[in-house]
Design a protein around this motif. Structure first.
Motif, PDB file in Angstrom:
ATOM      1  N   GLY A   1      -0.445   7.681   3.114  1.00  0.00           N
ATOM      2  CA  GLY A   1       0.386   8.001   1.927  1.00  0.00           C
ATOM      3  C   GLY A   1       1.732   8.660   2.772  1.00  0.00           C
ATOM      4  O   GLY A   1       2.480   7.776   3.169  1.00  0.00           O
TER       5      GLY A   1
ATOM      6  N   ASP B   1       3.410   7.961  -6.793  1.00  0.00           N
ATOM      7  CA  ASP B   1       3.627   6.598  -5.899  1.00  0.00           C
ATOM      8  C   ASP B   1       2.630   6.818  -4.920  1.00  0.00           C
ATOM      9  O   ASP B   1       1.767   5.531  -4.590  1.00  0.00           O
ATOM     10  CB  ASP B   1       4.697   7.739  -4.467  1.00  0.00           C
TER      11      ASP B   1
ATOM     12  N   ILE C   1       1.087  -1.492   0.454  1.00  0.00           N
ATOM     13  CA  ILE C   1       0.109   0.196   0.353  1.00  0.00           C
ATOM     14  C   ILE C   1       0.853   0.934   0.095  1.00  0.00           C
ATOM     15  O   ILE C   1       1.954   1.143   0.392  1.00  0.00           O
ATOM     16  CB  ILE C   1      -1.041   0.150   1.576  1.00  0.00           C
ATOM     17  N   PRO C   2       0.481   2.801  -0.512  1.00  0.00           N
ATOM     18  CA  PRO C   2       0.977   3.271  -0.347  1.00  0.00           C
ATOM     19  C   PRO C   2       1.540   4.258   0.747  1.00  0.00           C
ATOM     20  O   PRO C   2       0.368   5.552   0.792  1.00  0.00           O
ATOM     21  CB  PRO C   2       0.515   4.623  -1.729  1.00  0.00           C
ATOM     22  N   CYS C   3       2.293   4.118   1.604  1.00  0.00           N
ATOM     23  CA  CYS C   3       2.198   4.222   2.861  1.00  0.00           C
ATOM     24  C   CYS C   3       3.884   4.358   3.175  1.00  0.00           C
ATOM     25  O   CYS C   3       4.439   3.174   3.280  1.00  0.00           O
ATOM     26  CB  CYS C   3       1.512   3.591   3.690  1.00  0.00           C
ATOM     27  N   ASN C   4       3.633   5.242   4.650  1.00  0.00           N
ATOM     28  CA  ASN C   4       5.262   5.094   5.323  1.00  0.00           C
ATOM     29  C   ASN C   4       5.354   5.455   5.595  1.00  0.00           C
ATOM     30  O   ASN C   4       6.886   5.373   6.459  1.00  0.00           O
ATOM     31  CB  ASN C   4       6.083   5.608   4.314  1.00  0.00           C
TER      32      ASN C   4
ATOM     33  N   ILE D   1       7.113   4.233  -2.365  1.00  0.00           N
ATOM     34  CA  ILE D   1       6.303   3.722  -1.144  1.00  0.00           C
ATOM     35  C   ILE D   1       6.054   2.857  -0.783  1.00  0.00           C
ATOM     36  O   ILE D   1       5.659   2.055   0.113  1.00  0.00           O
ATOM     37  CB  ILE D   1       5.748   4.916  -0.637  1.00  0.00           C
TER      38      ILE D   1
END
Ligand code: SF4
Ligand code: SF4
Lengths: 165, 362
Positions: B51, B338, A37-40, A57
């Protein structure tokens, strides 16, 4: 299967869990983020650079057990509430779990609370050892629960009394 | 008639971001919002966002609305009209507005439509019984007005909205009896599903609602298993006693205004419905008519916001010169790329390819 049911199988949990030899050295994070998933925020919030996401990401976060000191900062910064910290309790028959908790009222230190597994099944009553809820945590409390070793790969969260009503 | 560089329709994350970037670089902007508050759906979002930090990850949606609002109100050249509906867009970029009983005409050099999306409904017998809500309405009741929608709820739809609203219902003390999902897997992020499941909420994939019962309001819901063709299988019915059912079966772009304005449109399933053809700058086939956010394809609020920033910056550079334009734009485009990585993103990117055209105004 996780994608159909919403819970991870125990065999996979066991495989992903921080190895016991590391827990002997100190508390460690356990990240249960199985999907791209696009998450950090886990990586950017860790003050010890123990979590990395290589390349894009969306890749899964990876924990460096040697670097992790079990501080729990990533636990309340993860928007997926997908991280907990596991440590050795004073009594060798127990482990401590620091879990994110977003329900009111919060439990208090010393309370007995209902432990639940990844399917929401009841495991028994466990003792709360600590509750942290400072401003930096932005309303995600950190609750430390004392869990018998037999539930090491089962314990997932708690339910506090009937007061969630 | 008042004249602005840019009129932005809709003050959700996309519209606000667009207005901020356009006015920050010196354009005069009118931001028009149908509701009596800024922020759109953001103000109902009590969960932390995903995100990266550039899109305020780990900040709660409602707090992102506040951040954007502060940034917007700092600007000198932006007018904001709340309680105002945009009615129609005419050829010479005249836009008509209705504020209570006042009918207003405004002229612009460019118009940005950021009208977002509306909820889809699910057809089943008695789906008009009181107690059956859309997920948006439930969020408004709980998170804006502090009212519990009922004692217990069955959630229909295991996309991100269905999963997140279910969790918020639990937080409000509502008994979530089940999440019912027609497809064979959970559509939303699995971390959201794991959160619900460990609190004992069953997630039933390959299931849907057969019918609802109740004398004057919802009393029970009959759900059943679906076969591969999404038809209910007789004999698999289960009865769930509940006073509330929440439908979260998808969103469709609120794109009617674009069609009216003459933009060429097409139906793209993965984007949620009828969407306009656009170019790289999110400009429609009508010169100086732009879109950002869910109106051109259903995505997350974070992507909507970045799209808004992109359109705002594009406009600023079109009408004034933005010195470090290419650096700023490259950063925004990278952020958007992204956010669209991964499974869900691939699906969306396929849809976007279908509406993306070369620079039709070049
Ligand atoms: S527990 Fe602390 S040290 Fe370990 S990964 Fe999380 S933030 Fe880093
Ligand atoms: S912050 Fe949480 S949800 Fe996001 S990538 Fe890290 S572990 Fe996964």
């Amino acid at each position: 299967m996780l994608k159909k049911t919403g819970y991870q199988e125990k065999e996979i949990v066991k495989k992903e869990f921080p190895p016991l030899k590391h827990l002997k050295k100190g508390p460690k994070a356990f990240i249960e983020c199985y999907q791209k998933i696009p998450c950090n925020p886990c990586t950017t919030s860790c003050p010890h650079d123990a979590i990395t996401i290589k390349g894009d990401i969306i890749n899964r976060p990876k924990l460096d057990l040697a670097k992790c000191v079990g501080c729990g900062i990533c636990v309340y910064n993860c928007p997926g509430l997908a991280i907990m910290v596991v440590g050795q309790a004073d009594n060798p028959d127990y482990k401590t779990f620091d879990i994110p908790y977003e329900f009111y009222p919060l439990p208090n230190k010393g309370d007995r609370v209902l432990g639940l597994n990844r399917k929401g099944e009841e495991l028994g009553m466990f003792t709360v050892l600590r509750v942290l809820n400072n401003k930096r945590q932005d309303k995600t409390a950190l609750v430390r629960v004392k869990v018998p070793n037999e539930f090491l790969y089962d314990f997932a969260t708690i339910k506090v009394g009937e007061d969630n009503e | 008639m008042k004249h602005y560089d840019v009129v932005v329709v809709g003050a959700g994350p996309a519209g606000m971001a667009c207005a901020i970037n356009a006015t920050k670089h010196g354009l005069t902007v009118l931001l028009v919002e149908r509701d009596d508050f800024l922020g759109g759906q953001l103000i109902k979002q009590t969960h932390m966002f995903f995100g990266s930090e550039k899109q305020y990850a780990k900040t709660r949606g409602i707090d992102i609305a506040t951040i954007l609002k502060k940034e917007l109100l700092k600007q000198d050249h932006v007018d904001i009209m709340l309680d105002t509906s945009a009615l129609a867009i005419y050829d010479d970029k005249v836009i008509t507005l209705l504020n209570h009983h006042d009918y207003i005409k405004v002229k612009a050099n460019a118009i940005v439509v950021a009208t977002g999306a509306s909820e889809k409904v699910l057809a089943f017998p008695n789906n008009d019984l009181p107690g059956i809500y859309g997920a948006g309405a439930v969020q408004t009741l709980m998170n804006v007005h502090g009212v519990k929608p009922g004692k217990s709820v069955v959630m229909v739809g295991a996309g991100n909205i269905g999963l997140i609203v279910s969790y918020q219902l639990l937080q409000a003390g509502v008994d979530v009896k089940a999440v019912v999902e027609a497809s064979d897997s959970i559509g939303g992020y699995l971390v959201h599903a794991q959160k619900l499941r460990r609190l004992g909420v069953p997630i039933l994939t390959n299931h849907s609602v057969k019918e609802a019962h109740g004398a004057t309001a919802l009393e029970e819901l009959i759900i059943w298993k679906l076969d591969e063709n999404f038809s209910g299988i007789a004999g698999t019915e289960k009865r769930i006693e509940t006073d509330t059912c929440c439908l979260s079966v998808g969103l469709k772009p609120s794109s009617e205004m674009l069609r009216q304005a003459g933009a060429e449109m097409t139906y793209v399933r993965s984007l949620g419905g009828y969407v306009p053809y656009i170019n790289q700058n999110h400009e429609t086939t009508v010169n100086n008519l732009f879109v950002c956010g869910d109106v051109s394809g259903i995505e997350e609020a974070s992507s909507a916001m970045v799209e808004g920033f992109i359109v705002g910056l594009t406009l600023a550079n079109r009408f004034k010169n933005v010195p470090n334009f290419s650096v700023l734009m490259t950063d925004l485009k990278t952020q958007l790329k992204d956010l669209r990585a991964g499974e869900t993103g691939e699906h969306i990117m396929k849809g976007i390819k279908q509406i993306m055209r070369g620079d039709h105004h070049a």
